[in-house]
Design an enzyme around this catalytic site. Structure first.
Site, PDB file in Angstrom:
ATOM      1  N   GLU A   1     -11.755   5.109  -4.887  1.00  0.00           N
ATOM      2  CA  GLU A   1     -12.132   3.699  -4.739  1.00  0.00           C
ATOM      3  C   GLU A   1     -12.900   3.431  -6.106  1.00  0.00           C
ATOM      4  O   GLU A   1     -13.359   4.130  -6.878  1.00  0.00           O
ATOM      5  CB  GLU A   1     -13.168   3.627  -3.403  1.00  0.00           C
ATOM      6  CG  GLU A   1     -12.390   3.927  -2.201  1.00  0.00           C
ATOM      7  CD  GLU A   1     -11.166   3.234  -1.805  1.00  0.00           C
ATOM      8  OE1 GLU A   1     -11.181   1.961  -1.973  1.00  0.00           O
ATOM      9  OE2 GLU A   1     -10.075   3.701  -1.636  1.00  0.00           O
TER      10      GLU A   1
ATOM     11  N   ARG B   1       0.834  -1.054  -0.015  1.00  0.00           N
ATOM     12  CA  ARG B   1      -0.038  -0.017  -0.062  1.00  0.00           C
ATOM     13  C   ARG B   1       0.967   0.998   0.000  1.00  0.00           C
ATOM     14  O   ARG B   1       1.602   1.529   1.018  1.00  0.00           O
ATOM     15  CB  ARG B   1      -0.890  -0.024   1.300  1.00  0.00           C
ATOM     16  CG  ARG B   1      -1.690   1.363   1.458  1.00  0.00           C
ATOM     17  CD  ARG B   1      -2.686   1.609   0.224  1.00  0.00           C
ATOM     18  NE  ARG B   1      -3.569   2.417   0.540  1.00  0.00           N
ATOM     19  CZ  ARG B   1      -3.654   3.813   0.349  1.00  0.00           C
ATOM     20  NH1 ARG B   1      -2.469   4.496   0.196  1.00  0.00           N
ATOM     21  NH2 ARG B   1      -4.674   4.624   0.905  1.00  0.00           N
TER      22      ARG B   1
ATOM     23  N   ARG C   1      -1.173  -5.244   4.522  1.00  0.00           N
ATOM     24  CA  ARG C   1      -0.464  -4.668   3.350  1.00  0.00           C
ATOM     25  C   ARG C   1       0.724  -4.123   3.699  1.00  0.00           C
ATOM     26  O   ARG C   1       0.566  -3.274   4.869  1.00  0.00           O
ATOM     27  CB  ARG C   1      -1.296  -3.850   2.358  1.00  0.00           C
ATOM     28  CG  ARG C   1      -2.697  -4.259   2.024  1.00  0.00           C
ATOM     29  CD  ARG C   1      -3.378  -3.367   1.295  1.00  0.00           C
ATOM     30  NE  ARG C   1      -4.010  -2.282   2.026  1.00  0.00           N
ATOM     31  CZ  ARG C   1      -4.831  -1.450   1.632  1.00  0.00           C
ATOM     32  NH1 ARG C   1      -5.182  -1.473   0.461  1.00  0.00           N
ATOM     33  NH2 ARG C   1      -5.177  -0.465   2.622  1.00  0.00           N
TER      34      ARG C   1
END
Length: 311
Positions: A106, A98, A142
């Site tokens: 999104e 990330r 992540r």
């Protein structure tokens, strides 16, 4: 579907890419994270050797690393095998990464496809280097990293070209000033996410710090939107978003001149308080707005920016 106009944005970035590649240069930034540590007045993070972390090698002992007074930076490269969206990738060793310092739309939101596609163009199938700040990973497992490819500081490039907004979250704030400067550039040039809507008659005020305990008084957070123009607006498809991933989608409401819409963060039933006000509820289970700093983005049905509110 990507519009012709947005395809032009990606095409222009591709043109720059090939010009700079042909010249043997990085795309827009020749950014060396090791050198930047020495001269930066931003609080320093920790640069780690990914192999040292994964294989238990003591800092500075891995081959290919450069040791500085600030920590260890490794030139080891990883191939990008998948671009999930504009801020998350998968590497050849299976790690999900990330990107730190920035956030892209999104799925289903304006510029989601453009941000994902341009990141694919920049790094998919290529080798990248990674830099850690303070945190190791997020709540989804992540790894949180700064990413570099062909001399490009990819996180920063996404912000500067308008494909991402700045999203710095303590303690990972090493390059905050650089990200702020990049976002200012994108905003001043109306790039990508910062393209302005033709709707210019809405004012925004926000109460972001609810009285008492925020978690017990979620509706103590609210936004007041006022139609300060002279014509009726239809709010269908409008969205409100913070600097993170909290998004509210408006229904179809007649927004009359001189009236206000008050959007509360917590639970409730939408309705009219009086002829001049309409009450809407986000129905969030937790506070939406940070108490110290955040950014509100109000966008029209096409995803163009109506208003932005920083604090």
């Amino acid at each position: 579907m990507i519009s012709i106009k947005n395809l032009a944005v990606i095409a222009s970035l591709l043109l720059f890419f090939f010009i700079f590649l042909a010249a043997g240069c990085g795309l827009f930034y020749d950014f060396d994270p090791v050198e930047s540590q020495a001269g930066s007045d931003v609080r320093e993070g920790t640069v780690v050797d990914e192999r040292e972390q994964d294989e238990g090698i003591a800092p500075g002992e891995g081959s290919g690393s450069e040791t500085t007074g600030e920590g260890t930076y490794n030139d080891r490269k990883y191939t990008v095998t998948e671009v999930i969206d504009g801020d998350t990738i998968v590497l050849s060793n299976g790690d999900r990464i990330r990107f730190i310092g920035m956030n892209t739309p999104e799925e289903g939101m304006y510029f989601y496809g453009e941000a994902r596609d341009v990141l694919k163009i920049m790094i998919s199938g290529k080798e990248v280097r990674l830099e850690k700040d303070i945190s190791e990973s997020d709540q989804y497992g992540r790894k949180l990293r700064y990413v570099y490819c062909d001399g490009i500081f990819v996180n920063l490039e996404m912000v500067k070209r308008g494909f991402a907004n700045i999203f710095t979250y303590p303690p990972d704030v090493k390059y905050t000033e650089e990200f702020l400067e990049a976002e200012r550039y994108a905003r001043e040039n109306d790039l990508g996410l910062w393209e302005i809507s033709k709707i210019d008659m809405v004012s925004v005020k926000i109460t972001y710090d609810a009285p008492g305990n925020d978690n017990e008084n979620i509706n103590g957070e609210y936004i007041i939107f006022e139609n300060i123009g002279s014509r009726i607006l239809d709010t269908s498809g409008w969205t409100v978003k913070d600097s993170g991933t909290n998004i509210y989608r408006f229904g179809s409401y007649q927004f009359n001149p001189g009236t206000r819409i008050i959007l509360f963060s917590g639970k409730g039933t939408d309705g009219s308080g009086n002829r001049a006000e309409r009450y809407l509820y986000w129905n969030s289970l937790r506070p939406v707005w940070n108490n110290d700093y955040d950014t509100l983005y109000l966008r029209d049905r096409e995803g163009l920016l109506i208003e932005i509110y920083n604090y």
